[in-house]
Write an enzyme that holds these catalytic residues in place. Structure first.
Site, PDB file in Angstrom:
ATOM      1  N   PRO A  25       4.889 -11.181  -0.793  1.00 33.45           N
ATOM      2  CA  PRO A  25       5.267 -11.504   0.580  1.00 33.45           C
ATOM      3  C   PRO A  25       6.460 -12.444   0.618  1.00 33.45           C
ATOM      4  CG  PRO A  25       2.895 -11.676   0.275  1.00 33.45           C
ATOM      5  CD  PRO A  25       3.487 -11.506  -1.095  1.00 33.45           C
ATOM      6  N   GLU A  26       7.448 -12.102   1.424  1.00 33.70           N
ATOM      7  CA  GLU A  26       8.610 -12.963   1.606  1.00 33.70           C
ATOM      8  C   GLU A  26       8.568 -13.550   3.014  1.00 33.70           C
ATOM      9  OE1 GLU A  26      12.300 -11.295   0.356  1.00 33.70           O
ATOM     10  OE2 GLU A  26      11.472 -10.478  -1.498  1.00 33.70           O
TER      11      GLU A  26
END
Length: 281
Positions: free
Chosen positions: A12-13
């Site tokens: 996840p960014e």
């Protein structure tokens, strides 16, 4: 409210964390914590032993985000969440049986459960007293990419005499936060910059285009709910769909959407980087 599983290949960014924040906020803000269940305390940072004693009976405030950290004000402090490489926060209801790798539950008034799921256990939840921005993990971070403090002038100024390639330079959290591997690749493509080029050999004008491209690609990803990743789903169990628009990331040996030339794969800063040798100079 069962969560869906989604398969892909990254962590996840920033847009995924922002999507999570927006997804769970209406369901947890203002709610009292009735119980905390810790099934696996050994995360990247061990879950504090006294978390339940500290938080049960207090209400959750307005959720915030700094870089890829999710900030949850509770009582006199803040719960600091990080999703690591495979973590997610999902909404469940009383009676929904936990799955394997569901490590922490916040049981809220009304029967909602905020459930932390993390197969690799590289994420964490920690309790901070005082201002969370004073915590060493947050204090040295650069500006948010969608804030007025981030622009091409900053990139140009910080890049002078830097020999590092521009892509890892853009991914440096001291330069700007949240421009991870996916979005750095996409921003460099939109700006027409070869990710291998030395950061110190790029002009101010080109950095202005890169900053604008980074803002555009991140804003678009947030609007569309993040990028579809292997383990990421939003707080309501829905996957992101930005991957449908990716120009270069994950597409090596495929034709460039702009010119048709085959995209190339190189390794920069120990990260895979895909680019178009014709469109990016």
């Amino acid at each position: 409210m069962p969560a869906r599983t989604w398969r892909g290949a990254c962590m996840p960014e920033l847009p995924e964390v922002e999507t999570t924040r927006r997804g769970i906020a209406p369901h947890v803000e203002g709610r009292e914590i009735r119980e905390i269940i810790v099934r696996q305390p050994r995360l990247r940072t061990p879950v504090p032993d006294d978390l339940a004693d500290t938080l049960v009976g207090h209400r959750i405030g307005e959720l915030g985000r700094r870089a890829k950290y999710l900030l949850m004000p509770v009582g006199a402090g803040t719960l600091l969440w990080h999703l690591g490489m495979s973590g997610s926060l999902r909404l469940a209801r009383l009676g929904d049986l936990p799955r394997k790798h569901d490590h922490v539950d916040l049981v809220l008034e009304g029967g909602a459960i905020l459930r932390y799921h993390d197969p690799r256990r590289f994420g964490f939840v920690d309790w901070l007293q005082g201002s969370p921005l004073d915590d060493p993990r947050l204090a040295r971070l650069g500006p948010e990419p969608l804030s007025p403090d981030f622009d091409g002038e900053r990139l140009y100024r910080l890049s002078r005499k830097r020999r590092v390639a521009v892509k890892p330079f853009l991914m440096d959290n001291a330069v700007v936060v949240g421009v991870g591997n996916i979005y750095a690749s996409e921003a460099l493509f939109l700006a027409g910059i070869d990710p291998r080029r030395a950061a110190g050999r790029i002009s101010r004008e080109r950095y202005e285009r890169l900053a604008e491209a980074a803002r555009d690609v991140l804003a678009a990803a947030i609007t569309q709910g993040g990028t579809t990743l292997r383990d990421f789903v939003s707080g309501t169990g829905e996957p992101g769909y930005f991957a449908q628009r990716l120009n270069v990331y994950g597409r090596h040996d495929a034709p460039c959407r702009r010119c048709g030339e085959l995209l190339r794969l190189v390794t920069l800063g120990q990260r895979a980087s895909v680019f178009c040798p014709h469109c990016q100079r």
